[in-house]
Design an enzyme around this catalytic site. Sequence first.
Site, short mmCIF file in Angstrom:
data_model
loop_
_atom_site.label_atom_id
_atom_site.label_comp_id
_atom_site.label_asym_id
_atom_site.label_seq_id
_atom_site.Cartn_x
_atom_site.Cartn_y
_atom_site.Cartn_z
N SER A 153 1.47 -9.71 -0.98
CA SER A 153 1.13 -8.50 -1.20
C SER A 153 1.50 -7.70 0.39
O SER A 153 1.82 -6.74 0.56
CB SER A 153 -0.31 -8.20 -1.18
OG SER A 153 -1.29 -9.08 -0.40
N LYS B 105 0.76 -1.26 0.02
CA LYS B 105 -0.01 -0.05 0.03
C LYS B 105 0.93 1.37 -0.17
O LYS B 105 0.54 2.31 -0.58
CB LYS B 105 -0.92 0.15 1.06
CG LYS B 105 -2.13 -1.01 1.06
CD LYS B 105 -3.22 -0.41 1.76
CE LYS B 105 -4.71 -1.41 1.44
NZ LYS B 105 -4.09 -2.95 1.87
N GLU C 273 -9.62 7.27 3.80
CA GLU C 273 -10.48 6.31 4.22
C GLU C 273 -9.92 5.04 4.79
O GLU C 273 -8.86 4.89 3.89
CB GLU C 273 -11.80 6.20 3.67
CG GLU C 273 -11.55 5.03 2.68
CD GLU C 273 -10.55 5.16 1.37
OE1 GLU C 273 -10.28 6.36 1.01
OE2 GLU C 273 -9.94 4.05 0.92
#
Length: 394
Positions: A378, A90, A112
């Site tokens: 990931s 991320k 968010e």
Amino acid sequence: MSEYRVNEHGYYGSFGGSFIPEMLYPNVEELRERYLAILESEDFQKQYHQLLRDYVGRPTPLYLAERLSERLGASIYLKREDLCHTGAHKVNNTVGQILLAKALGKQKIIAETGAGQHGVATATVCALMGLECIVYMGQVDMERQKPNVERMKLLGAEVRPAMSGSRTLKDATNEAMRHWINNPADTHYIIGSVVGPHPYPDMVARLQAIISKEMRAQLKEKTGTENPDYVVACVGGGSNAAGAFYHYLDEPSVKLIAVEAAGKGVDSGESAATTFLGKPGVLHGSKTLLMQTEDGQVTEPYSISAGLDYPGIGPLHAHLFDSKRAGFLAVTDAQAMDAGIRLSKLEGIIPAIESAHALAALEQMELKKSDVVIVNLSGRGDKDLETYIKWGGY
Ligand SMILES: *Cc1c(COP(=O)(O)O)cnc(C)c1O
């Protein structure tokens, strides 16, 4: 131009676009007009790649998992996004978007978050750049994900509870949108996946594309060829998959496998397998596939993995599904937990439960000895330790 890249109207095939309230239009329009020039500028490229190297820890390794390969009867390489700073892919996106926000002259950041991973990655880069950060999070999620709430606070962010509706991710998204409408001039909204109105899906995909750019160079160095037979990645909104697929989209010999969370089973009523259960509709500003009731109400998704617990997928993935460019598989909670425990014991790598879904999909694929497979790992499993403990069986 590739049919898998966004077109000038913001569409991938029949999916995408920008379905937003009129009051949000100036913000999104400013971004649409300026994002490409900024992302492609020399200044941005230099700062982005410097931070990816010195701050995030890139390039992440491409690792041949020999014991896993032996078990599955093919060559399995893991792209180690779990080794990124903050523990997942991320941060590739938040590093890029914070530089973009600065180039746009914005002083404040909003985001968010559902499970808190994107909130932490955003709070991290805001601390790095000394920008004010407000993260909206459903009040129910704040209860469930206390350590991430504390991480964000420790990093200097303000976490604001979303108290409406089911008090989860979609309500946090609504609150963030409302905030942005009221503060258009000084605030940038960092969305955490390849979702939202155009240009977000394209912008986030470009910022995650570093993953497949590195894969190609690293695989070439290891095997003499840039192209594997398969690239496998899990899909929540789809940002790690978009990054892992990006530079292979126009290489038809590379099979792309997107893995969704089946939860307790695709037909159990507790699932997040969007391509199996979803229909076209509008979610968070774009036309895409989403899980919905007969009369179009968004269905509450379920997965053991907080990062895959999303009722839609990004418009790029809806198009990859529709055009059959990517294959979609669904993996249950139990299959993912088994695969996560297996990787821990076979390779000494405890994966995020999201990533464990991608690993579990390997068991459903009919692999040949000569196949070269890259799995995008990931994230790391530290954040999921409590879920592993509760599940047990190791
Ligand atoms: C958030 C997250 C995901 C799901 O998000 P995508 O946008 O689909 O990549 C997957 N893996 C990890 C480790 C995550 O934190």
